[in-house]
Design an enzyme around this catalytic site. Sequence first.
Site, PDB file in Angstrom:
ATOM      1  N   ASN A  98      -5.264   7.183   4.248  1.00 47.71           N
ATOM      2  CA  ASN A  98      -4.951   6.472   5.483  1.00 47.71           C
ATOM      3  C   ASN A  98      -3.485   6.683   5.839  1.00 47.71           C
ATOM      4  OD1 ASN A  98      -6.050   4.303   7.459  1.00 47.71           O
ATOM      5  ND2 ASN A  98      -4.010   3.551   6.896  1.00 47.71           N
ATOM      6  N   GLU A  99      -3.248   7.212   7.008  1.00 50.71           N
ATOM      7  CA  GLU A  99      -1.888   7.389   7.550  1.00 50.71           C
ATOM      8  C   GLU A  99      -0.907   7.938   6.521  1.00 50.71           C
ATOM      9  OE1 GLU A  99      -0.569   3.813   9.559  1.00 50.71           O
ATOM     10  OE2 GLU A  99      -1.643   4.391  11.365  1.00 50.71           O
TER      11      GLU A  99
ATOM     12  N   GLU B 110      -1.689  -8.991   7.596  1.00 50.92           N
ATOM     13  CA  GLU B 110      -1.851  -8.746   9.033  1.00 50.92           C
ATOM     14  C   GLU B 110      -2.463  -9.928   9.787  1.00 50.92           C
ATOM     15  OE1 GLU B 110      -3.796  -4.894   9.108  1.00 50.92           O
ATOM     16  OE2 GLU B 110      -1.910  -3.884   8.571  1.00 50.92           O
ATOM     17  N   GLN B 111      -2.105 -11.121   9.382  1.00 50.32           N
ATOM     18  CA  GLN B 111      -2.696 -12.320   9.998  1.00 50.32           C
ATOM     19  C   GLN B 111      -2.417 -12.410  11.496  1.00 50.32           C
ATOM     20  OE1 GLN B 111      -1.857 -15.870   7.654  1.00 50.32           O
ATOM     21  NE2 GLN B 111      -1.813 -14.647   5.798  1.00 50.32           N
TER      22      GLN B 111
ATOM     23  N   TRP C 128       3.490  -5.618  13.158  1.00 53.83           N
ATOM     24  CA  TRP C 128       4.489  -4.862  12.394  1.00 53.83           C
ATOM     25  C   TRP C 128       5.726  -4.445  13.176  1.00 53.83           C
ATOM     26  CZ3 TRP C 128       4.632  -0.496  15.201  1.00 53.83           C
ATOM     27  CH2 TRP C 128       3.442  -0.072  15.818  1.00 53.83           C
TER      28      TRP C 128
ATOM     29  N   ARG D  11       0.851  -1.197   0.000  1.00 54.26           N
ATOM     30  CA  ARG D  11       0.000   0.000   0.000  1.00 54.26           C
ATOM     31  C   ARG D  11       0.884   1.243   0.000  1.00 54.26           C
ATOM     32  NH1 ARG D  11      -2.401  -0.188   6.248  1.00 54.26           N
ATOM     33  NH2 ARG D  11      -0.376  -0.449   7.245  1.00 54.26           N
TER      34      ARG D  11
ATOM     35  N   CYS E   8       3.034   8.593  -5.411  1.00 57.11           N
ATOM     36  CA  CYS E   8       3.837   9.797  -5.178  1.00 57.11           C
ATOM     37  C   CYS E   8       2.878  10.977  -4.976  1.00 57.11           C
ATOM     38  CB  CYS E   8       4.729  10.036  -6.390  1.00 57.11           C
ATOM     39  SG  CYS E   8       5.612  11.590  -6.302  1.00 57.11           S
TER      40      CYS E   8
ATOM     41  N   GLU F   9      -7.558   4.333  15.530  1.00 61.01           N
ATOM     42  CA  GLU F   9      -7.197   2.921  15.631  1.00 61.01           C
ATOM     43  C   GLU F   9      -6.526   2.701  16.980  1.00 61.01           C
ATOM     44  OE1 GLU F   9      -4.740   1.735  12.339  1.00 61.01           O
ATOM     45  OE2 GLU F   9      -6.036   2.682  10.860  1.00 61.01           O
TER      46      GLU F   9
HETATM   47  C1  GAL Z   1      -2.043   1.113  10.902  1.00 64.58           C
HETATM   48  C2  GAL Z   1      -2.875   1.141   9.642  1.00 64.58           C
HETATM   49  C3  GAL Z   1      -3.877   0.013   9.602  1.00 64.58           C
HETATM   50  C4  GAL Z   1      -3.255  -1.278  10.044  1.00 64.58           C
HETATM   51  C5  GAL Z   1      -2.670  -1.102  11.412  1.00 64.58           C
HETATM   52  C6  GAL Z   1      -2.052  -2.343  11.980  1.00 64.58           C
HETATM   53  O1  GAL Z   1      -0.798   1.695  10.665  1.00 64.58           O
HETATM   54  O2  GAL Z   1      -3.546   2.354   9.503  1.00 64.58           O
HETATM   55  O3  GAL Z   1      -4.386  -0.104   8.310  1.00 64.58           O
HETATM   56  O4  GAL Z   1      -2.285  -1.648   9.118  1.00 64.58           O
HETATM   57  O5  GAL Z   1      -1.666  -0.120  11.342  1.00 64.58           O
HETATM   58  O6  GAL Z   1      -1.559  -2.111  13.277  1.00 64.58           O
END
Ligand code: GAL
Length: 655
Positions: A147-148, A367-368, A327, A109, A113, A319
Amino acid sequence: MAKAGGAAIGVCYYPEHWPETMWADDARRMREAGISRVRIGEFAWSRLEPDPGRLEFDWLARAIDVLHAHGLGVILGTPTATPPKWLVDKMPDMLAVDHRGRVRAFGSRRHYCFSHAGYRHECARIVRALAERFGDHPAIVAWQTDNEYGCHNTVRSYSSAARLGFRRWLKARYGSIAALNAAWGNVFWSMEYRDFEEIDLPSGAVTETNPSHRADFERYSSDQVREFNRVQADIIRALSPGRDIVHNFMTFHVDFDHYEVMKDLDVATWDSYPLGSLDVFPADPAHKAAYARTGDPDLQAFHHDLYRGAGRGRFAIMEQQPGPVNWAAYNTDAMPGLVRLWGLEGFAHGAEMVSYFRWRQAPFAQEQFHAGLNLPNNEPDRAYFEVKELARDLARLGDLGRAVPARVALIYSYEAQWFLRTQPQGQNFSYIEQVFVIYRILRSFGLDIDIVGPDANLSAYALAVLPSTPYVPPRLAASLESFDGRLLVLPRSGSRTASHQIPANLAPGPLAALLGIKVTRAESFRSYAAVPVNYGNEARKFDRWREFVVAEDAEVVARTGDGHPALTRRGGAYYLAGSPDAGLLEGLLERLAREAGLAIERLPPGVRTRRRGPYRFIFNYGPGEQDISSLAAGDFVLGERLLGVGGVAVQKEGH
Ligand code: GAL
């Protein structure tokens, strides 16, 4: 997003990930948990437009209707963080390019640019189509743009679109190439240009590129984020009147000026991942170990206060971490109770909403390992029950009112960070670390803090702290000049002009008259070369930076071990001529807070407080149980005198 004084619970939901037959039951169980807001849609472009021009919005309409039927308010995300494959193939030069010239390819994602006009045009098209279709749907309470911004290091792109855009931007800023050459000092090393068309992006050179060049590229890149966002915000504002427009910002993210982006938005929301953030944030291992399953006691609050400031009083958590994430380098689980604590802490700092990421853990794709409120098989996970408890807490608290205005202002500047990383001069100089340590100490005094931008009006504050801010714009200089509380200015402030040169009168440049000093030399060093400072009875030091200061019109309050001014004062304005160790900084902040007339309560480690409306919230991040009777000023509405790790107490003050 929520009414003033309100406190809504939300969740991030991806109806496109699940069979439609599950949606109604999902919505029902959301309500059952006390959830009233649902964010959807932000990555769904390939389902909204499976082929160029073939818009398929009916499934989204059905999802929104289902949520609406269950009384849930929808925050609709624009899908522009994930341009689909067909779009990238049609316009391959929309892809971002990294500083080594590598194309940032399709397959995850944020691969676009910000400077690419064609991509902005495509974004405008899909956003307009969505806003035309859903703009006046009664379920829609807010829109989230993209998003972010900046996640995965995506603000600066070295593409040809960025190069052309940068040249145009420079021309608008400087007018003539002669003015740019002078502002950048390009006579140095024969870097002079004859035309704006000759200027490239600052990468790939043999050694350090001109800092003025880099500082302007930071500004340019930040401006592209604002313009990219504004394209969407303008469309939504016209087609969906009365709805809040928001973006979800990140932790310690400094690559664009959030104050600027917020000029086009209504509520600053941010994504709070306490455990992942602690894992990736530089901190000493003992600290990380102590808070590995609770999160740092100040990190969440720092961002709440930062984004409340950026949002002109309005902020929310879009979130919130519900369990392990995927991550960080290592992904610990949250201690039971922390999901509730983090939620309550957000509300204590004035959040209108705390929304959890995500409703159900995804059994597929990247993101499993990322927890949700529900397991992939749809059984409720632990966080689901903590959210329910949070909803009960909120019901007990009723109207929360607004965050109580703080008396302490910490002045935060994105540009300061860009200048300092452009020429750090010492590898251990970190703006973010400095700001965060100041915040942590002030908060450990039991004080409420506002983090404000360089344009803020400081008149309501008793104490203001200006962290190292190389370029002090005229407006900030003027408000510091007229500020009549206690002021602490940290080194390097006023040491550069707007175009990253040394000011004609030397540092602190525009603050020279206010502080009554002149800085003639600076040195950086590793911790083993620390400079002792004589302050109070303890051994204190400058641990990474010090300046040689001439106190022309200021009192010298403390000196270094080798006899140079370490702390000066002129009226209420103090200047610190080096990077203080934690003890020195703490002593100094305590002195200034007391002089400013603020009441200090030294909180036990890991215990933190915040006031909102009639309440004072007390949080225990650990490491042990705490007796908080000394903080008790009123009746407990939640919690009690003995607060376990992860516990929250709320008192109604004045009773
Ligand atoms: C954020 C993002 C989400 C998801 C989440 C996982 O950075 O906006 O889409 O990836 O992290 O923690």
